[in-house]
Design a protein around this motif. Sequence first.
Motif, mmCIF file in Angstrom:
data_model
loop_
_atom_site.group_PDB
_atom_site.id
_atom_site.type_symbol
_atom_site.label_atom_id
_atom_site.label_comp_id
_atom_site.label_asym_id
_atom_site.label_seq_id
_atom_site.Cartn_x
_atom_site.Cartn_y
_atom_site.Cartn_z
ATOM 1 N N PRO A 64 0.801 -1.222 0.000
ATOM 2 C CA PRO A 64 0.000 0.000 0.000
ATOM 3 C C PRO A 64 0.835 1.273 0.000
ATOM 4 N N VAL A 65 0.335 2.260 -0.715
ATOM 5 C CA VAL A 65 0.864 3.619 -0.672
ATOM 6 C C VAL A 65 -0.346 4.538 -0.538
ATOM 7 N N ALA A 66 -0.407 5.297 0.543
ATOM 8 C CA ALA A 66 -1.459 6.308 0.668
ATOM 9 C C ALA A 66 -1.114 7.404 -0.333
ATOM 10 N N THR A 67 -2.067 7.791 -1.147
ATOM 11 C CA THR A 67 -1.784 8.747 -2.217
ATOM 12 C C THR A 67 -2.621 10.004 -2.028
ATOM 13 N N VAL A 68 -1.957 11.153 -2.095
ATOM 14 C CA VAL A 68 -2.655 12.430 -2.007
ATOM 15 C C VAL A 68 -2.799 13.009 -3.411
ATOM 16 N N ALA A 69 -3.445 14.146 -3.516
ATOM 17 C CA ALA A 69 -3.700 14.785 -4.802
ATOM 18 C C ALA A 69 -2.403 15.200 -5.502
ATOM 19 N N LEU A 70 -2.513 15.416 -6.772
ATOM 20 C CA LEU A 70 -1.401 15.921 -7.572
ATOM 21 C C LEU A 70 -0.861 17.196 -6.922
ATOM 22 N N ASP A 71 0.435 17.213 -6.663
ATOM 23 C CA ASP A 71 1.116 18.327 -5.996
ATOM 24 C C ASP A 71 0.590 18.576 -4.578
ATOM 25 N N GLY A 72 0.027 17.556 -3.947
ATOM 26 C CA GLY A 72 -0.614 17.693 -2.637
ATOM 27 C C GLY A 72 0.302 17.417 -1.451
ATOM 28 N N ALA A 73 1.504 17.941 -1.480
ATOM 29 C CA ALA A 73 2.474 17.661 -0.419
ATOM 30 C C ALA A 73 2.020 18.157 0.953
ATOM 31 N N LYS A 74 1.297 19.266 1.000
ATOM 32 C CA LYS A 74 0.819 19.763 2.302
ATOM 33 C C LYS A 74 -0.077 18.713 2.956
ATOM 34 N N ASN A 75 -0.999 18.138 2.177
ATOM 35 C CA ASN A 75 -1.862 17.106 2.736
ATOM 36 C C ASN A 75 -1.076 15.867 3.139
ATOM 37 N N ALA A 76 -0.014 15.556 2.416
ATOM 38 C CA ALA A 76 0.844 14.426 2.804
ATOM 39 C C ALA A 76 1.461 14.691 4.171
ATOM 40 N N GLY A 77 1.903 15.911 4.398
ATOM 41 C CA GLY A 77 2.467 16.275 5.695
ATOM 42 C C GLY A 77 1.436 16.183 6.803
ATOM 43 N N ILE A 78 0.222 16.659 6.529
ATOM 44 C CA ILE A 78 -0.838 16.579 7.528
ATOM 45 C C ILE A 78 -1.179 15.121 7.819
ATOM 46 N N LEU A 79 -1.283 14.297 6.782
ATOM 47 C CA LEU A 79 -1.576 12.880 6.989
ATOM 48 C C LEU A 79 -0.479 12.200 7.805
ATOM 49 N N ALA A 80 0.770 12.509 7.517
ATOM 50 C CA ALA A 80 1.873 11.944 8.298
ATOM 51 C C ALA A 80 1.752 12.356 9.767
ATOM 52 N N ALA A 81 1.411 13.618 10.008
ATOM 53 C CA ALA A 81 1.232 14.092 11.384
ATOM 54 C C ALA A 81 0.068 13.372 12.051
ATOM 55 N N GLN A 82 -1.011 13.131 11.315
ATOM 56 C CA GLN A 82 -2.150 12.416 11.887
ATOM 57 C C GLN A 82 -1.778 10.979 12.252
ATOM 58 N N ILE A 83 -0.983 10.345 11.418
ATOM 59 C CA ILE A 83 -0.514 8.989 11.729
ATOM 60 C C ILE A 83 0.298 9.010 13.020
ATOM 61 N N ILE A 84 1.210 9.952 13.109
ATOM 62 C CA ILE A 84 2.036 10.079 14.306
ATOM 63 C C ILE A 84 1.168 10.441 15.513
ATOM 64 N N GLY A 85 0.148 11.262 15.289
ATOM 65 C CA GLY A 85 -0.749 11.691 16.360
ATOM 66 C C GLY A 85 -1.539 10.566 17.012
ATOM 67 N N THR A 86 -1.634 9.417 16.348
ATOM 68 C CA THR A 86 -2.334 8.287 16.964
ATOM 69 C C THR A 86 -1.595 7.751 18.183
ATOM 70 N N SER A 87 -0.308 8.044 18.278
ATOM 71 C CA SER A 87 0.465 7.562 19.426
ATOM 72 C C SER A 87 1.241 8.670 20.141
ATOM 73 N N ASP A 88 1.078 9.919 19.697
ATOM 74 C CA ASP A 88 1.785 11.047 20.297
ATOM 75 C C ASP A 88 0.769 12.152 20.586
ATOM 76 N N LYS A 89 0.381 12.260 21.853
ATOM 77 C CA LYS A 89 -0.671 13.199 22.252
ATOM 78 C C LYS A 89 -0.314 14.651 21.930
ATOM 79 N N SER A 90 0.950 15.002 22.030
ATOM 80 C CA SER A 90 1.378 16.361 21.724
ATOM 81 C C SER A 90 1.078 16.711 20.262
#
Length: 162
Positions: A110-136
């Motif tokens: 699997p590769v989670a795919t964001v929109a064309l040129d959607g790097a900001k959303n990729a960053g937000i998604l990465a933060a959300q993944i990390i946020g599942t185990s990091d309350k800060s």
Amino acid sequence: MSKVGIIMGSTSDLPIMQEAIDILKDFDIEVEVDIVSAHRTPDKLFDYGKHAHERGMNVIIAGAGGAAHLPGMIASLSPLPVIGVPVKSRNSIDGWDSVLSILQMPGGVPVATVALDGAKNAGILAAQIIGTSDKSVLNKILTYKEGLKQKVIDGAKEVKKD
């Protein structure tokens, strides 16, 4: 501290990928940025994919244009979640080649795919993944989303003013 690897096929992808770098830094998430070409530096790609988790990465964001093999190849090598950013490059077929190359992954890779040129959303998604185990990080995401909501509410008030 959580860490996101941000890789791209060439320096020409950096203006797009900078949006992921910036948003992750806003969330106080450490980033490691590198150029890893699936076609021109395959040995580096294999090394990166196989060892990113050993260097403390939690998520990998891979941006690529054209044939866009980088996200899928990294996902085939790494146990980490991979987020693909299709980049509309100068040799692209209007970006569709990149979108489809990243989106159409075989089962088991699997590769989670964001929109064309959607790097900001990729960053937000990465933060959300990390946020599942990091309350800060989770709290920063909640604040960010509240800010998005408030921006819409303020905009609606501005429109109704007239």
